[in-house]
Scaffold this active site. Structure first.
Site, short mmCIF file in Angstrom:
data_model
loop_
_atom_site.label_atom_id
_atom_site.label_comp_id
_atom_site.label_asym_id
_atom_site.label_seq_id
_atom_site.Cartn_x
_atom_site.Cartn_y
_atom_site.Cartn_z
N HIS A 17 0.84 -1.21 0.00
CA HIS A 17 0.00 0.00 0.00
C HIS A 17 0.87 1.26 0.00
CE1 HIS A 17 -3.16 -2.58 2.22
NE2 HIS A 17 -3.65 -2.34 1.02
N LYS A 41 -19.16 -5.17 7.38
CA LYS A 41 -18.02 -6.07 7.20
C LYS A 41 -17.21 -6.17 8.48
CE LYS A 41 -17.13 -6.07 2.30
NZ LYS A 41 -16.10 -5.94 1.29
N ARG A 90 -1.60 -5.75 -8.76
CA ARG A 90 -0.59 -6.77 -8.49
C ARG A 90 -0.52 -7.78 -9.62
NH1 ARG A 90 -3.25 -7.64 -2.79
NH2 ARG A 90 -4.85 -8.03 -4.29
N SER A 127 -3.27 -7.49 2.28
CA SER A 127 -3.64 -7.47 3.69
C SER A 127 -4.18 -8.82 4.12
CB SER A 127 -4.68 -6.38 3.96
OG SER A 127 -4.14 -5.11 3.77
#
Length: 162
Positions: A17, A41, A90, A127
């Protein structure tokens, strides 16, 4: 002034990040790191904890600030006069996921998305993967700032999410 938003959940913030945020900071006059807050969430860290970790992590970047948001990221962008969203990619699967959202955002609001490929050193870091490896006792110290590692270790030892 050129302004961009780097949105995400940042649960927790990783060096990947920070690579994207730092590179965005070199491209735009101002970068707002927008932490998504979705009460439905479950996250390992609460909104305030993620905000504090990110504020500490971005201290080296004078033109970066951190704010939380709920709702659509494009609404946040429009409210902050930010015509661009910066997203890190990514792998091709990230592109496949992000491209339709970028096109929808542009069509609905005119907010454009700038894609930055992650550095090869961080291309596999997420993460979710960091949390999973850490939960099984793996060493994730190379992937997160020291203070994030300490918070992650403590939270996992306590056995909880927020």
């Amino acid at each position: 002034m050129s302004r961009a938003v780097c949105p995400g959940s940042f649960d927790p913030v990783t060096h990947g990040h920070l690579d994207i945020i730092g590179r965005a900071a070199s491209l735009f006059d101002e970068v707002i790191v927008a932490i998504g807050v979705n009460p439905s969430k479950s996250r390992l860290f609460g909104p305030e904890e993620r905000t504090e970790m990110l504020r500490r992590a971005v201290e080296p970047f004078a033109n970066v600030r951190v704010e939380g948001f709920t709702g659509l990221v494009t609404d946040f962008c429009l409210a902050h006069d930010a015509p661009a969203i910066v997203k890190g990619l990514r792998a091709s699967s990230d592109f496949d996921y992000e491209m339709p959202m970028a096109q929808m955002n542009s069509a609905l609001t005119g907010v454009e998305t700038v894609f930055l490929p992650t550095s090869t050193r961080q291309s596999f870091v997420s993460s979710s993967l960091v949390k999973e490896v850490a939960a099984f006792g793996g060493d994730v110290s190379a992937f997160v700032p020291d203070f994030v590692l300490a918070a992650l270790t403590a939270r996992l030892a306590a056995g909880g999410t927020t």
